[in-house]
Design a protein around this motif. Structure first.
Motif, PDB file in Angstrom:
ATOM      1  N   UNK A 249       0.626  -1.147  -0.054  1.00  0.00           N
ATOM      2  CA  UNK A 249       0.020  -0.161  -0.093  1.00  0.00           C
ATOM      3  C   UNK A 249       0.857   1.224   0.078  1.00  0.00           C
TER       4      UNK A 249
ATOM      5  N   UNK B  71       2.538   1.628  -3.217  1.00  0.00           N
ATOM      6  CA  UNK B  71       1.568   2.212  -4.079  1.00  0.00           C
ATOM      7  C   UNK B  71       1.278   3.784  -4.141  1.00  0.00           C
ATOM      8  N   UNK B  72       0.874   4.000  -2.738  1.00  0.00           N
ATOM      9  CA  UNK B  72       0.771   5.680  -2.586  1.00  0.00           C
ATOM     10  C   UNK B  72       0.453   5.799  -1.001  1.00  0.00           C
TER      11      UNK B  72
ATOM     12  N   UNK C 124      -0.233   8.243   0.771  1.00  0.00           N
ATOM     13  CA  UNK C 124      -1.482   8.776   1.427  1.00  0.00           C
ATOM     14  C   UNK C 124      -2.602   7.959   1.264  1.00  0.00           C
ATOM     15  N   UNK C 125      -2.851   7.201   0.223  1.00  0.00           N
ATOM     16  CA  UNK C 125      -3.924   6.026   0.065  1.00  0.00           C
ATOM     17  C   UNK C 125      -3.710   5.074   1.343  1.00  0.00           C
ATOM     18  N   UNK C 126      -2.193   4.728   1.592  1.00  0.00           N
ATOM     19  CA  UNK C 126      -2.197   3.815   2.618  1.00  0.00           C
ATOM     20  C   UNK C 126      -2.637   4.581   4.173  1.00  0.00           C
ATOM     21  N   UNK C 127      -2.282   5.412   4.259  1.00  0.00           N
ATOM     22  CA  UNK C 127      -2.604   6.035   5.601  1.00  0.00           C
ATOM     23  C   UNK C 127      -4.063   6.141   5.735  1.00  0.00           C
ATOM     24  N   UNK C 128      -4.776   6.505   4.511  1.00  0.00           N
ATOM     25  CA  UNK C 128      -6.258   6.407   4.926  1.00  0.00           C
ATOM     26  C   UNK C 128      -6.884   5.288   4.966  1.00  0.00           C
ATOM     27  N   UNK C 129      -6.031   3.967   4.441  1.00  0.00           N
ATOM     28  CA  UNK C 129      -6.542   2.873   4.853  1.00  0.00           C
ATOM     29  C   UNK C 129      -6.168   2.402   6.097  1.00  0.00           C
ATOM     30  N   UNK C 130      -5.682   3.326   6.720  1.00  0.00           N
ATOM     31  CA  UNK C 130      -5.255   2.704   8.411  1.00  0.00           C
ATOM     32  C   UNK C 130      -3.978   1.915   8.499  1.00  0.00           C
ATOM     33  N   UNK C 131      -3.040   2.278   7.427  1.00  0.00           N
ATOM     34  CA  UNK C 131      -1.839   1.815   7.681  1.00  0.00           C
ATOM     35  C   UNK C 131      -0.721   2.880   8.259  1.00  0.00           C
TER      36      UNK C 131
END
Lengths: 274, 264
Positions: A155, A158-159, A161-168
């Motif tokens: 994640x 890949x990105x 910010x996207x990872x953070x918003x997914x809870x990573x």
């Protein structure tokens, strides 16, 4: 038995080569995909500073280098996370800063010697049992880390910010990744050398990205390319009496050229089919 | 439950944010509710993306509070309820080897999984999300082989795969042709009406936003206008963008005015 397997130092070098061939591309996959390739070179030079200090103070250079690279990895990660300076500039500052310290310490300690030479370019004669044990322990840690956090790391690659918003928890994982990369680079020095270890994090990964479809497949292909380069490179170094690091990286380059040709050929055939 | 007490999905309360000396948002208060298809509009540098990043916890406000589902975003941990689709930058994933299914399956993340490396990517929910955006035929293709518009649909599938309560989209229609845009908004309308999903869209496409959104928030560092699309006038929009809107939006100008007349 072939001559190459009759020497204990060569068996140690081959075992070390296989471990480096596995470790470097695994971590390198995330390093390359996040466009942080310069981090490998930076941490290698921080490790070199550790080696110089270790050699000058006659204390285990590998351990001092490990300590230096770990500290360097934390500093680099913090500089990147705070975002005050662009990532590549932060890396460049740390790289040249530590190289300058290394050069000064080497000068004070009486200049180059054979030991330092083997750290710079890798040597089949210099892989000590301690290096091997440390590499094996690190391999266990890295395989566990990537096995457990693969989806998180994918994640992030890949990105961010996207990872953070997914809870990573990207902050912790970034730090762990930087520290493990630092450790891998340090412990790989004896086999490939400080100046060339960055290549082992990047070139096999590029081969994987050229040939494979899917992130897991790309990583597996990169590991295969890494091990193949290490083993063939060390064999060539043994019979040709040349630098181990140079032979390994040149083999990897040759594989990359082949992979490029193959990928182009495949692409052409596919477009011809359409 | 806190959510029952506060029906808002996102709540910005007197939020300000500056990048160094440059103010991006000043004293903005805004609420997004379930079933709302909210458009956030404004000229470049008006703080649209900043507003979104604050809501997603990617930035921390200098002052004010942001709540997601009634909880302060700093303490929020139910990220499975939030779907986010960032703007697609051409070439950003040129080297990324993942296939469409793999990218969408990344969206199913639900915490650390032992041996996540062996997880299968072709699960039913992944395939369903890919089908929702009409990309089933491309599911084994590498993301890098797709056009920007197709990549955007894959990212939408990735955002939808966990069936979120809130969907945040940054310029979702950029790089998509007219029919693709109509398909995209058809999907979003269904999600908002049938599933009651709260959807926030940041967009420059004034015509489409006024046609599709249920509420419109216009930013220019401050919240300039907030209401239903038919409450907004051409003059207000022109003032917001600092230029006559029909010049600014070119061929969608007629659509925009048509939308206004239709609603009146």
């Amino acid at each position: 038995m072939p001559a190459i397997l009759q020497y204990e130092f060569m068996l140690r070098a081959l075992a070390g080569g296989v471990l480096v061939g596995v470790l470097a591309p695994i971590l390198g996959t995330f390093v390359v995909l996040r466009r942080l390739s310069l981090i490998a070179d930076t941490l290698a030079h921080v490790a070199l500073m550790g080696v110089a200090i270790g050699l000058a103070s006659r204390f285990l250079p590998t351990l001092v280098a490990l300590l230096a690279a770990t500290t360097g990895a934390i500093i680099v990660d913090q500089l990147r996370a705070r975002g005050r300076v662009p990532g590549d500039v932060a890396l460049a500052v740390v790289l040249y800063g530590s190289l300058a310290v290394a050069v000064v310490v080497i000068g004070l300690a009486g200049g180059f010697n054979v030991d330092l030479f083997s750290f710079l370019f890798g040597s089949i004669l210099s892989v000590a049992p301690l290096d091997l044990w440390l590499l094996a322990a690190l391999a266990v840690v890295v395989l566990l880390f990537v096995g457990v956090f693969f989806v998180d790391l994918a994640q992030m690659a890949f990105d961010d910010h996207l990872a953070k918003v997914s809870g990573v928890r990207t902050d912790r994982l970034n730090l762990a990744l930087a520290v493990l990369t630092g450790a891998t680079i340090t412990l790989s020095m004896r086999v490939v050398g400080v100046l060339l270890i960055g290549a082992m994090l990047v070139i096999p990964v590029m081969i994987g990205l050229r040939l494979a479809r899917g992130l897991r497949a790309a990583m597996a292909t990169a590991v295969l390319a890494g091990v193949l380069s290490a083993v063939s490179g060390l064999t060539i170094a043994f019979y040709g009496d040349i630098s181990a690091g140079g032979a390994i990286v040149l083999t990897a380059m040759a594989l990359l050229i082949l992979a490029n040709l193959w990928s182009r050929l495949r692409h052409r055939r596919r477009t011809a089919d359409v | 439950m806190t959510e029952a007490a506060s029906p808002s999905v996102i709540e910005w309360e007197r939020v300000s944010f500056a990048y160094g000396a440059v103010t991006a948002l000043q004293d903005v208060s805004l609420c997004i509710h379930y079933g709302e298809l909210a458009a956030v509009m404004g000229p470049n540098g008006s703080g649209k993306s900043t507003l979104i990043k604050l809501a997603l916890g990617l930035l921390k406000p200098d002052s004010g509070r942001v709540r997601l589902f009634g909880r302060d975003v700093n303490d929020f941990d139910q990220w499975g309820r939030v779907g986010y689709m960032p703007q697609v930058v051409n070439g950003a994933w040129q080297d990324f080897p993942a296939t469409v299914s793999e990218v969408v399956s990344l969206g199913t993340y639900s915490g650390v999984s032992p041996l996540g490396i062996f997880r299968r990517s072709e699960r039913a929910d992944v395939l369903a999300a890919i089908e929702t955006v009409g990309m089933t035929a491309y599911r084994s293709r590498r993301l890098a082989e797709l056009s920007v518009g197709q990549q955007q649909r894959v990212l939408l599938a990735r955002a939808l795969v966990r069936n979120p309560d809130l969907l945040v989209l940054d310029e979702p229609a950029a790089g998509i042709d007219v029919s693709g845009e109509e398909q995209l908004y058809a999907v979003l309308r269904d999600l908002s009406k049938d599933r009651g999903m709260a959807i926030v869209i940041v967009s420059h496409d004034i015509g489409a936003m006024l046609r599709e959104a249920t509420t419109v928030a216009c930013l220019n560092c401050r919240l300039v206008l907030h209401g239903q699309p038919h409450d907004l006038t051409v003059d207000e929009m022109s003032t917001l963008y600092g230029a006559p809107v029909d010049v600014l939006i070119h061929d969608t100008a007629h659509e925009f005015q048509g939308a206004l007349h239709r609603h009146r």
